[in-house]
Write a protein that holds these residues in place. Structure first.
Motif, PDB file in Angstrom:
ATOM      1  N   GLU A  98       0.812  -1.218   0.000  1.00 28.38           N
ATOM      2  CA  GLU A  98       0.000   0.000   0.000  1.00 28.38           C
ATOM      3  C   GLU A  98       0.847   1.271   0.000  1.00 28.38           C
ATOM      4  O   GLU A  98       0.574   2.215  -0.738  1.00 28.38           O
ATOM      5  N   LYS A 101       2.368   1.811  -3.369  1.00 26.90           N
ATOM      6  CA  LYS A 101       1.362   2.196  -4.364  1.00 26.90           C
ATOM      7  C   LYS A 101       0.997   3.669  -4.238  1.00 26.90           C
ATOM      8  O   LYS A 101       0.832   4.373  -5.233  1.00 26.90           O
ATOM      9  N   LEU A 102       0.902   4.147  -2.984  1.00 33.38           N
ATOM     10  CA  LEU A 102       0.596   5.563  -2.779  1.00 33.38           C
ATOM     11  C   LEU A 102       1.737   6.443  -3.292  1.00 33.38           C
ATOM     12  O   LEU A 102       1.497   7.497  -3.900  1.00 33.38           O
ATOM     13  N   ALA A 104       3.785   5.690  -5.676  1.00 34.83           N
ATOM     14  CA  ALA A 104       3.751   5.633  -7.137  1.00 34.83           C
ATOM     15  C   ALA A 104       2.647   6.530  -7.692  1.00 34.83           C
ATOM     16  O   ALA A 104       2.829   7.207  -8.722  1.00 34.83           O
ATOM     17  N   GLU A 105       1.503   6.589  -7.013  1.00 35.42           N
ATOM     18  CA  GLU A 105       0.412   7.449  -7.468  1.00 35.42           C
ATOM     19  C   GLU A 105       0.788   8.923  -7.341  1.00 35.42           C
ATOM     20  O   GLU A 105       0.482   9.743  -8.233  1.00 35.42           O
ATOM     21  N   LYS A 108       3.066   9.779 -10.084  1.00 37.52           N
ATOM     22  CA  LYS A 108       2.320   9.874 -11.347  1.00 37.52           C
ATOM     23  C   LYS A 108       1.690  11.249 -11.511  1.00 37.52           C
ATOM     24  O   LYS A 108       1.730  11.860 -12.593  1.00 37.52           O
ATOM     25  N   GLN A 109       1.108  11.781 -10.424  1.00 38.64           N
ATOM     26  CA  GLN A 109       0.495  13.107 -10.487  1.00 38.64           C
ATOM     27  C   GLN A 109       1.548  14.199 -10.667  1.00 38.64           C
ATOM     28  O   GLN A 109       1.314  15.187 -11.359  1.00 38.64           O
ATOM     29  N   LEU A 163       8.717   8.447 -11.187  1.00 38.12           N
ATOM     30  CA  LEU A 163       7.604   7.518 -11.351  1.00 38.12           C
ATOM     31  C   LEU A 163       8.117   6.108 -11.624  1.00 38.12           C
ATOM     32  O   LEU A 163       7.586   5.127 -11.070  1.00 38.12           O
ATOM     33  N   ASN A 166       9.375   4.651  -8.334  1.00 40.41           N
ATOM     34  CA  ASN A 166       8.297   4.229  -7.442  1.00 40.41           C
ATOM     35  C   ASN A 166       7.597   2.966  -7.945  1.00 40.41           C
ATOM     36  O   ASN A 166       7.164   2.118  -7.150  1.00 40.41           O
ATOM     37  N   ARG A 167       7.486   2.830  -9.251  1.00 46.83           N
ATOM     38  CA  ARG A 167       6.915   1.593  -9.789  1.00 46.83           C
ATOM     39  C   ARG A 167       7.815   0.393  -9.502  1.00 46.83           C
ATOM     40  O   ARG A 167       7.327  -0.696  -9.191  1.00 46.83           O
ATOM     41  N   THR A 170       7.359  -0.625  -5.954  1.00 44.91           N
ATOM     42  CA  THR A 170       6.125  -1.399  -5.798  1.00 44.91           C
ATOM     43  C   THR A 170       6.344  -2.854  -6.211  1.00 44.91           C
ATOM     44  O   THR A 170       5.867  -3.783  -5.558  1.00 44.91           O
TER      45      THR A 170
END
Length: 366
Positions: A98, A101-102, A104-105, A108-109, A163, A166-167, A170
């Motif tokens: 989790e 994933k946060l 990575a999100e 992304k933004q 990004l 972070n991926r 994950t």
């Protein structure tokens, strides 16, 4: 109430009288029974060991990896057990993903924002270039817009890389096997929070196996110039394998004072399992003086073998550490620790104590 007949009473007195006289005589003489422990012994005879030098060790994998997660987290699943064979890229364990994933999100933004900024500064640069060409703006103003565009382009590249990072993190929450092998140890369980790089599962490769033995320093000379050796397993005593000495430790162990020698199995088969006990026979070894003792004469002093030697002056037993050359089904070869003519207790060694006085049985000197 019954009464004893006078004749019976006199007979009892006459029978007891000799016993009293015998007991009194023994107490008067002060003699005590012999308290020394009788033992069976064997006399040590040092002779040249004409057989091949043999060393006992265990089968290991040449490569064994301690696998761990690249990111910290809480283990939520463990999918393998000790002894289980695994394939390359097979999933071994998972972390709670989790947080990654946060992250990575969020990355992304940030990339979306950086891309928008880059597009805006790019359009501005095109317009200001046209104005600069027509002479409506100064060179300084144009350079300012160009620097803004360069900064936005760099931020776009940074956001793209962030990004991707972070991926990857994950993906790192899933632990995969890096090679085909067998699980030899599990060092973390479900619910445990582990740090990045902490060993979680050990996997040993099965494509190359070797036998690790400990060699005393006075036998290292026989290994020099010797590469091909024979290997037998206690599990399959009738079968022999070929081996090659791969590595000799450059320094001795601090506790045992022996050198670790690793021997590669050249013709291993599925019958050779990790952890099996093996004997390594060195061809053409030096013929050192050694003593053959029955296996029952060995006594374990901590982690070191020892025997009980009888002091000829006091008749007391002395626990003497020895160095074992090899084990067989009937006897053990002692290569250091004993002298020619020493008398060693051959049975009942676990009932003796240091300094205890013993008596050698006349018919048990061989």
């Amino acid at each position: 109430m019954s009464r004893t007949h006078p004749t019976t009473r006199r007979a009892s007195v006459l029978i007891a009288l000799p016993l009293l006289v015998f007991v009194a005589a023994c107490q008067k003489s002060g003699e005590r029974p012999d308290e020394t422990r009788p033992v069976h012994v064997v006399k040590v005879t040092l002779a040249t060991d004409d057989q091949e030098a043999s060393y006992t060790g265990d089968v290991r994998a040449r490569w064994e990896s301690a696998l761990g997660f690249r990111v910290p987290g809480k283990i939520v699943a463990r999918l393998v057990e000790v002894g289980q064979q695994v394939k390359k890229n097979e999933v071994l364990a998972r972390l709670d993903p989790e947080d990654q994933k946060l992250s990575a999100e969020a990355a992304k933004q940030q990339l979306v924002a950086a891309r928008s900024d880059h597009q805006q500064t790019k359009a501005d640069l095109v317009r200001y270039k046209e104005l600069f060409t027509k002479g409506f703006i100064s060179a300084a103003e144009y350079d300012k817009r160009k620097w803004s565009y360069d900064t936005a382009a760099a931020r776009l590249e940074q956001a793209t890389a962030q990004l991707e990072l972070n991926r990857n993190q994950t993906a790192y929450t899933t632990l995969h096997a890096d090679q085909d092998g067998v699980v030899t140890a599990v060092q973390a369980e479900v619910g445990q929070v582990v740090s990045a790089g902490q060993a979680v599962i050990k996997v040993a490769r099965l494509d190359e196996k070797e036998v690790a033995v400990n060699v005393p320093e006075n036998r290292l000379v026989e290994l020099r110039g010797t590469r091909e050796v024979d290997i037998t397993l206690w599990a399959t005593p009738g079968k022999s394998y070929k081996g090659r000495i791969r590595e000799v430790s450059p320094s001795a162990d601090n506790v045992t004072r022996t050198y670790t020698v690793k021997v590669t199995l050249l013709d291993s088969d599925p019958g050779v399992q990790l952890g099996m006990t093996a004997n390594v026979f060195v061809k053409g070894g030096s013929r050192a003086a050694a003593a053959h003792l029955p296996l029952t004469a060995l006594f374990q002093k901590g982690s070191e073998p020892a025997v009980w030697v009888i002091d000829p002056k006091t008749g007391q037993v002395v626990l003497t550490p020895v160095q074992v050359g090899r084990y067989t089904q009937d006897y053990v070869t002692i290569i250091a620790g004993l002298k020619d003519g020493d008398v060693v207790v051959r049975a009942g060694v676990h009932k003796l104590n240091q300094g205890e006085k013993v008596r050698i049985l006349a018919d048990a000197t061989q």
